[in-house]
Design an enzyme around this catalytic site. Structure first.
Site, PDB file in Angstrom:
ATOM      1  N   ALA A 162      19.619  50.394 -12.360  1.00  0.00           N
ATOM      2  CA  ALA A 162      18.841  49.589 -13.041  1.00  0.00           C
ATOM      3  C   ALA A 162      17.615  49.999 -13.491  1.00  0.00           C
ATOM      4  O   ALA A 162      17.406  49.661 -14.870  1.00  0.00           O
ATOM      5  CB  ALA A 162      18.929  48.561 -11.587  1.00  0.00           C
TER       6      ALA A 162
ATOM      7  N   SER B  32      19.846  56.873 -19.398  1.00  0.00           N
ATOM      8  CA  SER B  32      21.093  58.312 -18.826  1.00  0.00           C
ATOM      9  C   SER B  32      22.077  57.990 -18.944  1.00  0.00           C
ATOM     10  O   SER B  32      21.929  55.918 -18.653  1.00  0.00           O
ATOM     11  CB  SER B  32      20.623  58.165 -16.738  1.00  0.00           C
ATOM     12  OG  SER B  32      21.008  58.460 -16.379  1.00  0.00           O
TER      13      SER B  32
ATOM     14  N   TYR C 232      18.731  53.046  -9.631  1.00  0.00           N
ATOM     15  CA  TYR C 232      18.868  54.307 -10.508  1.00  0.00           C
ATOM     16  C   TYR C 232      19.168  54.007 -12.001  1.00  0.00           C
ATOM     17  O   TYR C 232      18.345  53.777 -13.258  1.00  0.00           O
ATOM     18  CB  TYR C 232      18.331  55.269  -9.986  1.00  0.00           C
ATOM     19  CG  TYR C 232      18.610  57.082 -11.622  1.00  0.00           C
ATOM     20  CD1 TYR C 232      17.359  57.242 -11.823  1.00  0.00           C
ATOM     21  CD2 TYR C 232      20.015  56.984 -12.118  1.00  0.00           C
ATOM     22  CE1 TYR C 232      17.107  58.335 -12.591  1.00  0.00           C
ATOM     23  CE2 TYR C 232      19.776  57.718 -12.982  1.00  0.00           C
ATOM     24  CZ  TYR C 232      18.301  58.879 -13.243  1.00  0.00           C
ATOM     25  OH  TYR C 232      17.978  59.508 -14.386  1.00  0.00           O
TER      26      TYR C 232
ATOM     27  N   ASN D  99       9.220  59.904 -20.211  1.00  0.00           N
ATOM     28  CA  ASN D  99      10.371  61.118 -19.725  1.00  0.00           C
ATOM     29  C   ASN D  99      10.053  61.381 -18.186  1.00  0.00           C
ATOM     30  O   ASN D  99      11.458  61.708 -17.352  1.00  0.00           O
ATOM     31  CB  ASN D  99       9.859  63.424 -20.196  1.00  0.00           C
ATOM     32  CG  ASN D  99      10.938  63.592 -19.055  1.00  0.00           C
ATOM     33  OD1 ASN D  99      12.077  63.701 -19.773  1.00  0.00           O
ATOM     34  ND2 ASN D  99      10.465  64.229 -18.294  1.00  0.00           N
TER      35      ASN D  99
ATOM     36  N   SER E 286       5.824  68.856 -16.947  1.00  0.00           N
ATOM     37  CA  SER E 286       5.299  70.457 -16.581  1.00  0.00           C
ATOM     38  C   SER E 286       6.376  70.725 -16.829  1.00  0.00           C
ATOM     39  O   SER E 286       6.862  72.108 -16.090  1.00  0.00           O
ATOM     40  CB  SER E 286       4.720  69.660 -14.975  1.00  0.00           C
ATOM     41  OG  SER E 286       3.610  69.385 -14.888  1.00  0.00           O
ATOM     42  N   ARG E 287       8.281  70.177 -16.199  1.00  0.00           N
ATOM     43  CA  ARG E 287       9.073  70.939 -15.986  1.00  0.00           C
ATOM     44  C   ARG E 287      10.748  70.155 -16.580  1.00  0.00           C
ATOM     45  O   ARG E 287      10.157  69.265 -17.237  1.00  0.00           O
ATOM     46  CB  ARG E 287       9.517  71.343 -14.367  1.00  0.00           C
ATOM     47  CG  ARG E 287       9.374  70.551 -13.460  1.00  0.00           C
ATOM     48  CD  ARG E 287       9.957  70.455 -12.371  1.00  0.00           C
ATOM     49  NE  ARG E 287      10.537  69.170 -11.424  1.00  0.00           N
ATOM     50  CZ  ARG E 287      10.079  68.679 -10.733  1.00  0.00           C
ATOM     51  NH1 ARG E 287       8.958  68.945  -9.649  1.00  0.00           N
ATOM     52  NH2 ARG E 287      10.495  67.728 -10.026  1.00  0.00           N
TER      53      ARG E 287
ATOM     54  N   LYS F 235      17.467  52.666 -15.327  1.00  0.00           N
ATOM     55  CA  LYS F 235      17.706  53.473 -16.329  1.00  0.00           C
ATOM     56  C   LYS F 235      18.285  51.932 -18.062  1.00  0.00           C
ATOM     57  O   LYS F 235      18.102  52.554 -19.167  1.00  0.00           O
ATOM     58  CB  LYS F 235      19.150  54.459 -16.549  1.00  0.00           C
ATOM     59  CG  LYS F 235      18.062  55.641 -15.822  1.00  0.00           C
ATOM     60  CD  LYS F 235      17.011  56.239 -16.858  1.00  0.00           C
ATOM     61  CE  LYS F 235      16.256  57.459 -15.815  1.00  0.00           C
ATOM     62  NZ  LYS F 235      14.975  58.067 -16.618  1.00  0.00           N
TER      63      LYS F 235
ATOM     64  N   ILE G  84      22.413  67.622 -16.475  1.00  0.00           N
ATOM     65  CA  ILE G  84      21.331  67.903 -16.883  1.00  0.00           C
ATOM     66  C   ILE G  84      21.163  69.237 -15.194  1.00  0.00           C
ATOM     67  O   ILE G  84      20.321  68.450 -14.817  1.00  0.00           O
ATOM     68  CB  ILE G  84      20.897  67.161 -17.402  1.00  0.00           C
ATOM     69  CG1 ILE G  84      21.110  66.620 -18.240  1.00  0.00           C
ATOM     70  CG2 ILE G  84      19.621  68.506 -18.064  1.00  0.00           C
ATOM     71  CD1 ILE G  84      22.371  67.155 -19.472  1.00  0.00           C
TER      72      ILE G  84
ATOM     73  N   ASP H  79      -0.321  58.808 -13.420  1.00  0.00           N
ATOM     74  CA  ASP H  79       1.138  58.457 -12.915  1.00  0.00           C
ATOM     75  C   ASP H  79       1.434  57.588 -13.328  1.00  0.00           C
ATOM     76  O   ASP H  79       0.368  56.613 -13.627  1.00  0.00           O
ATOM     77  CB  ASP H  79       0.152  58.259 -11.759  1.00  0.00           C
ATOM     78  CG  ASP H  79       1.021  57.136 -10.822  1.00  0.00           C
ATOM     79  OD1 ASP H  79       2.580  57.191 -10.790  1.00  0.00           O
ATOM     80  OD2 ASP H  79       1.375  56.783  -9.316  1.00  0.00           O
ATOM     81  N   VAL H  80       2.153  57.724 -14.336  1.00  0.00           N
ATOM     82  CA  VAL H  80       3.848  56.628 -15.722  1.00  0.00           C
ATOM     83  C   VAL H  80       3.028  55.184 -14.762  1.00  0.00           C
ATOM     84  O   VAL H  80       2.831  54.417 -15.165  1.00  0.00           O
ATOM     85  CB  VAL H  80       4.255  57.025 -16.349  1.00  0.00           C
ATOM     86  CG1 VAL H  80       4.203  57.944 -16.895  1.00  0.00           C
ATOM     87  CG2 VAL H  80       5.804  56.738 -14.658  1.00  0.00           C
TER      88      VAL H  80
HETATM   89  P1  NAP Z   1      12.253  66.370 -13.019  1.00  0.00           P
HETATM   90  O1  NAP Z   1      12.889  67.791 -13.409  1.00  0.00           O
HETATM   91  O2  NAP Z   1      12.189  65.798 -11.464  1.00  0.00           O
HETATM   92  O3  NAP Z   1      11.336  66.332 -14.138  1.00  0.00           O
HETATM   93  C1  NAP Z   1      10.182  65.146 -13.762  1.00  0.00           C
HETATM   94  C2  NAP Z   1       8.968  65.453 -14.181  1.00  0.00           C
HETATM   95  O4  NAP Z   1       8.820  64.135 -13.668  1.00  0.00           O
HETATM   96  C3  NAP Z   1       8.129  66.265 -12.803  1.00  0.00           C
HETATM   97  O5  NAP Z   1       7.599  66.904 -13.289  1.00  0.00           O
HETATM   98  C4  NAP Z   1       7.954  64.814 -11.684  1.00  0.00           C
HETATM   99  O6  NAP Z   1       6.281  65.285 -11.337  1.00  0.00           O
HETATM  100  C5  NAP Z   1       6.774  63.806 -13.295  1.00  0.00           C
HETATM  101  N1  NAP Z   1       6.952  63.088 -12.455  1.00  0.00           N
HETATM  102  C6  NAP Z   1       7.342  62.003 -11.586  1.00  0.00           C
HETATM  103  N2  NAP Z   1       7.296  60.587 -11.083  1.00  0.00           N
HETATM  104  C7  NAP Z   1       6.388  60.927 -12.152  1.00  0.00           C
HETATM  105  C8  NAP Z   1       5.327  59.879 -11.912  1.00  0.00           C
HETATM  106  N3  NAP Z   1       4.795  58.412 -11.720  1.00  0.00           N
HETATM  107  N4  NAP Z   1       4.009  59.877 -13.341  1.00  0.00           N
HETATM  108  C9  NAP Z   1       4.147  60.992 -14.153  1.00  0.00           C
HETATM  109  N5  NAP Z   1       4.952  62.033 -14.167  1.00  0.00           N
HETATM  110  C10 NAP Z   1       5.762  61.768 -12.837  1.00  0.00           C
HETATM  111  O7  NAP Z   1      13.769  66.083 -13.518  1.00  0.00           O
HETATM  112  P2  NAP Z   1      14.449  66.333 -14.975  1.00  0.00           P
HETATM  113  O8  NAP Z   1      15.762  66.216 -14.115  1.00  0.00           O
HETATM  114  O9  NAP Z   1      13.937  66.802 -15.596  1.00  0.00           O
HETATM  115  O10 NAP Z   1      14.715  64.248 -15.842  1.00  0.00           O
HETATM  116  C11 NAP Z   1      13.809  63.527 -16.371  1.00  0.00           C
HETATM  117  C12 NAP Z   1      13.715  62.223 -17.044  1.00  0.00           C
HETATM  118  O11 NAP Z   1      15.870  62.477 -17.518  1.00  0.00           O
HETATM  119  C13 NAP Z   1      13.883  61.731 -15.799  1.00  0.00           C
HETATM  120  O12 NAP Z   1      13.634  60.328 -16.856  1.00  0.00           O
HETATM  121  C14 NAP Z   1      15.171  61.171 -15.153  1.00  0.00           C
HETATM  122  O13 NAP Z   1      15.779  60.285 -14.749  1.00  0.00           O
HETATM  123  C15 NAP Z   1      15.792  62.203 -16.709  1.00  0.00           C
HETATM  124  N6  NAP Z   1      17.603  62.141 -16.400  1.00  0.00           N
HETATM  125  C16 NAP Z   1      17.729  63.072 -16.064  1.00  0.00           C
HETATM  126  C17 NAP Z   1      19.107  63.516 -15.493  1.00  0.00           C
HETATM  127  C18 NAP Z   1      19.482  65.263 -15.068  1.00  0.00           C
HETATM  128  O14 NAP Z   1      20.716  65.034 -14.716  1.00  0.00           O
HETATM  129  N7  NAP Z   1      19.017  65.883 -14.782  1.00  0.00           N
HETATM  130  C19 NAP Z   1      20.617  63.301 -16.207  1.00  0.00           C
HETATM  131  C20 NAP Z   1      20.257  61.802 -16.332  1.00  0.00           C
HETATM  132  C21 NAP Z   1      18.459  61.137 -16.820  1.00  0.00           C
HETATM  133  P3  NAP Z   1       6.326  65.857  -9.944  1.00  0.00           P
HETATM  134  O15 NAP Z   1       6.769  67.234  -9.733  1.00  0.00           O
HETATM  135  O16 NAP Z   1       4.961  65.868  -8.984  1.00  0.00           O
HETATM  136  O17 NAP Z   1       7.444  65.154  -9.083  1.00  0.00           O
END
Ligand code: NAP
Length: 252
Positions: free
Chosen positions: A161, A146, A159, A94, A18-19, A163, A192, A67-68
């Site tokens: 562990a 990550s 987190y 993701n 979604s985002r 990743k 990010i 819900d994954v």
């Molecule tokens: P984000 O904006 O928080 O987006 C994560 C999305 O996952 C949200 O839409 C969230 O939905 C959804 N989600 C959470 N729990 C879920 C579940 N049980 N089933 C299905 N969907 C679920 O995060 P992001 O920064 O884009 O991160 C995306 C991925 O990149 C993640 O795996 C994160 O660990 C990884 N990552 C991010 C960064 C960073 O700096 N941003 C760095 C390294 C890795 P809700 O809105 O309903 O919670």
């Protein structure tokens, strides 16, 4: 006559789309010609994102509840998407959360939530998709790990562990599924700018920037381009790999 887009005819399913990084990936894959299944915990937001990208790109997109962490929900997500779109060629695991704390303060429920969503969630979706992908002799799976899964990070043991576990999952599945023309790779983002990192203090963000040779935080589009590479024809002989996209923050 206009040339076909590189992902035309492909269907991609992205969790947590979604985002943030998931949404940017949905936008880029659609721009390159793929139809996209947008999975998220909040179905209204998933449908809204899907409708907006469909309007911009002219591709077919729809939003689905998933819900994954729940295997039944993951199975239903994959089954419904295949029923509606005919197949899934590309899976991007993701969806992810953080529950940061020092180990003494991490509750059992915060440990379980992070492992269940970030690691078991990818397992659930891979397990649901593997049979149809094997049957069609084609699949591209990308797990979003990550850099802290490679380096570790104080205050993020749960987190990190999860990743690091995703990297083990990626390499094992790459070995299991290669003979069926299914590649499995991981992208390891650095810091990010998304909702996930909005909560961090300015001090932490400044420290992250100064630890990054390229001197800035990453954007969701930086990660989307790496994911798009793994699912492109250019990467057809690449599997079991982890690509860090972190401005040089962690060099292994
Ligand atoms: P984000 O904006 O928080 O987006 C994560 C999305 O996952 C949200 O839409 C969230 O939905 C959804 N989600 C959470 N729990 C879920 C579940 N049980 N089933 C299905 N969907 C679920 O995060 P992001 O920064 O884009 O991160 C995306 C991925 O990149 C993640 O795996 C994160 O660990 C990884 N990552 C991010 C960064 C960073 O700096 N941003 C760095 C390294 C890795 P809700 O809105 O309903 O919670």
């Amino acid at each position: 006559m206009s040339e076909a887009l590189p992902l035309e005819g492909r269907v991609a399913a992205i969790t947590g789309a979604s985002r943030g990084i998931g949404r940017a990936t949905a936008e880029l894959l659609a721009k390159r010609g793929a139809d996209v299944v947008v999975g998220d915990l909040l179905v209204d937001e998933a449908k809204e994102t899907a409708a907006e990208i469909a309007k911009e790109s002219g591709r077919r997109l729809d939003g689905y509840l998933v819900d994954v962490a729940d295997s039944e929900s993951a199975n239903k997500f994959i089954e419904s998407a295949i029923e509606d779109f005919g197949k899934i060629d590309i899976l991007i695991n993701n969806a992810g959360i953080t529950r940061d704390n020092l180990i003494m303060r991490i509750s059992e429920s915060d440990w379980d939530a992070v492992i269940n969503i970030n690691l078991k969630g990818a397992f659930n979706c891979c397990k649901a998709i593997v049979r149809p992908m094997m049957k069609q002799r084609y699949g591209r799976i990308v797990n979003i790990s990550s850099v802290v899964g490679l380096s570790g990070n104080a205050g993020q043991s749960n987190y990190s562990a999860s990743k690091a576990g995703l990297i083990g999952l990626t390499k094992s599945l790459a070995q299991e599924l290669g003979s069926r023309n299914i590649t499995v790779n991981a992208v390891a983002p650095g810091y990010i700018t998304t909702v996930l990192t909005d909560v961090l203090s300015e001090e932490i963000k400044e420290a992250a920037i100064s630890a990054t040779p390229l001197g800035r935080l990453g954007s969701p589009e930086d990660i989307a381009r790496a994911i798009a590479f793994f699912v492109s024809e250019d990467a057809e002989f690449i599997t079991g790999q982890v690509l860090s996209v972190d401005g040089g923050m962690v060099m292994m």
